[in-house]
Design a protein around this motif. Structure first.
Motif, short mmCIF file in Angstrom:
data_model
loop_
_atom_site.label_atom_id
_atom_site.label_comp_id
_atom_site.label_asym_id
_atom_site.label_seq_id
_atom_site.Cartn_x
_atom_site.Cartn_y
_atom_site.Cartn_z
N UNK A 468 8.63 22.81 -68.57
CA UNK A 468 8.44 23.12 -67.15
C UNK A 468 7.97 21.91 -66.34
N UNK A 469 7.46 20.91 -67.00
CA UNK A 469 6.98 19.72 -66.28
C UNK A 469 8.05 18.64 -66.35
N UNK A 470 8.41 18.08 -65.27
CA UNK A 470 9.45 17.06 -65.30
C UNK A 470 8.85 15.71 -64.96
N UNK A 476 5.94 11.89 -58.68
CA UNK A 476 5.56 12.10 -57.28
C UNK A 476 4.06 12.44 -57.16
N UNK A 477 3.58 13.21 -58.14
CA UNK A 477 2.14 13.55 -58.12
C UNK A 477 1.29 12.28 -58.20
N UNK A 478 1.69 11.40 -59.09
CA UNK A 478 0.87 10.20 -59.28
C UNK A 478 0.97 9.28 -58.06
N UNK A 479 2.13 9.33 -57.38
CA UNK A 479 2.29 8.50 -56.17
C UNK A 479 1.35 9.01 -55.07
N UNK A 480 1.34 10.39 -54.94
CA UNK A 480 0.48 11.01 -53.91
C UNK A 480 -0.99 10.67 -54.11
N UNK A 481 -1.37 10.60 -55.34
CA UNK A 481 -2.80 10.46 -55.60
C UNK A 481 -3.33 9.08 -55.25
N UNK A 482 -2.37 8.14 -55.09
CA UNK A 482 -2.88 6.80 -54.76
C UNK A 482 -3.27 6.62 -53.32
#
Ligand SMILES: [Zn+2]
Length: 482
Positions: A468-470, A476-482
């Motif tokens: 379920x995790x791609x 994108x999640x890691x990009x947002x967190x920066x």
């Protein structure tokens, strides 16, 4: 390399200053201890022993001196095919050896396999091997098996078997009795057992074979509790007919009920555990975790080098691992945590030495280091190895750190058969030539296609599960967190 030492037959041997594991009930450790061998026996164990005139002195400092290891079940004839079946299951092994190609073996092929396996054993400090020799289609094959064992200065037990015919048939043949008369002469270096499996057929067709064994006064060794092959029915039949005795060796015993274990325990027999084998062939889970609770004596074995290694360091290591793995797993299922290991390193070293001696009826003179016992001794020492120190926990060192390359010196029956990591008085080149001839014969007889197919069985498909995790989401999640 120094000049080869002269090991005359009458020269005493003094192993000087090693850490001695005598294998007593207390599982003692004797630091800086000498072991003196005179003739075929251990003369003395102690500190600062004087060296008798003419003695060979072996410096055992920084090494471990332990009894020779004892393998209670190895199909030595199959060593000629070393490693061929690395990816087999038990089913593929049965098809290859029992149904298709085992009958191709000629006496010289049994000789070749046995010769190499015997040399391999003493090189690895396995001073006694039970040759579970179930490829003896004819008595000529059996003579070849014994010829090979007697050509190598190890201690062996021929467990006579023949997978190509029912046990009642071959044990009842006059030439079998004649073979026993001719070749099994009470020689201390060659013991004898009869090897066959009990199918569980209610008619108990193996009964006459058991009667022959009883009549000859020799033990039976049998693959028991092998998933899909032998089961509780065989044990029950043996028990009901009175053929379970203290001498009986049950190999694997990996898929048996508590009732069968009770019968084995009550009749005094022992179990030969081949963990490396059980873990990958499919006989059942390596049973030490279960049989410890039944107080059944255990010995260790390697089964066959067509798949696995032929050294008992691997047997000790895998047996500890499998036992502990099972304990943890059983606890986790109940939501519990194992905080203390039940099976200890000293116990598996005991199984590899005293356990084997007891299983083959030699508990009185093999399997431990004590004055008066037979001098089957191993020195584990490898000054060039970074794994040789610190030597803090000698039993743990033997079970988890040492390996066959660390076997420095080996004595069998008082005779030095390996010294400073080199075999003494063994013609390895001759064994290589014999094995090459056997491999060439088998390979050309099978044909290249069958040969390759036998070695490379089909691989079942592994379905990769939907996830379920791609990667994209993660990115994108890691990009947002920066
Ligand atoms: Zn076996």
């Amino acid at each position: 390399m120094n000049e080869p030492t002269d090991f005359g037959p009458d020269r005493p041997v003094l192993l000087r200053g090693g850490t001695v594991l005598p294998m007593d009930d207390a599982h003692s450790v004797l630091p800086c201890t000498d072991v003196l061998v005179v003739g075929d026996r251990i003369a003395e164990v102690g500190q600062d022993l004087p060296a008798p005139d003419g003695a060979v002195v072996v410096d055992a400092t920084d090494g471990i001196v332990m009894p020779g290891m004892i393998d209670t079940h190895r199909h030595m004839w199959q060593t000629a095919m070393r490693g061929y079946g690395a990816d087999w299951t038990l089913t593929q092994y049965f098809v290859w050896y029992y149904l298709e190609y085992g009958k191709l073996w000629r006496p010289e092929d049994v000789h070749a396999g046995n010769l190499l396996a015997a040399i391999e054993a003493i090189d690895a400090g396995v001073t006694t091997v039970v040759d579970w020799s179930h490829g003896l289609r004819t008595v000529d094959h059996a003579d070849a098996a014994v010829d090979a064992l007697q050509a190598v200065p190890g201690r062996f037990v021929l467990a006579y078997g023949n997978i190509q015919a029912p046990p009642a048939e071959w044990t009842g043949a006059p030439e079998f009795r004649d073979f026993v008369r001719r070749r099994i002469t009470g020689d201390d270096m060659l013991g004898f057992q009869i090897a066959f499996d009990v199918t569980g057929d209610p008619a108990f067709p193996e009964k006459p074979a058991f009667e022959v064994a009883r009549d000859l006064g020799v033990p039976v060794t049998t693959h028991a509790g092998v998933w899909g092959a032998t089961s509780d029915d065989g044990i029950r039949l043996m028990h009901e007919h009175g053929f379970m005795t203290p001498e009986t060796v049950y190999v694997h015993a990996a898929s048996l009920s508590a009732d069968s274990y009770h019968r084995i325990a009550a009749t005094g027999g022992s179990i030969s555990v081949s963990t490396e084998s059980e873990q990958s062939a499919g006989q059942g889970y390596p049973p030490t975790w279960a049989i410890r609770a039944h107080d059944i004596p255990v010995s260790l074995s390697m089964d066959t080098s067509v798949w696995w290694s032929g050294d008992l360091f691997s047997a000790m290591r895998t047996t500890l691992g499998a036992d502990r793995s099972r304990e943890h797993m059983e606890a986790h299922v109940k939501g519990e945590t194992v905080t203390h290991c039940s099976l200890r390193a000293d116990q598996v070293v005991d199984w590899a030495t005293r356990g084997g001696a007891r299983a083959i009826g030699r508990g009185d003179d093999l399997g431990s280091i004590e004055a008066g016992r037979k001098a089957d001794i191993v020195l584990i020492k490898n000054d060039a190895s970074p794994v040789s120190f610190p030597l803090l926990n000698p039993y743990g060192h033997v079970a988890f750190q040492a390996q066959r390359g660390d076997v420095h010196t080996v004595l069998v029956n008082g005779r030095v058969v390996k010294h400073e990591h080199r075999l003494v008085g063994v013609d390895l080149a001759a064994a290589r030539r014999e094995v090459e001839r056997t491999v060439e014969y088998l390979r050309s007889t099978l044909g290249e296609e069958a040969w390759q197919k036998g070695m490379n069985p089909d691989i079942p498909e592994t379905k990769i599960l939907d996830n379920p995790y791609t990667y994209t989401d993660y990115h994108s999640a890691s990009t947002h967190s920066r």
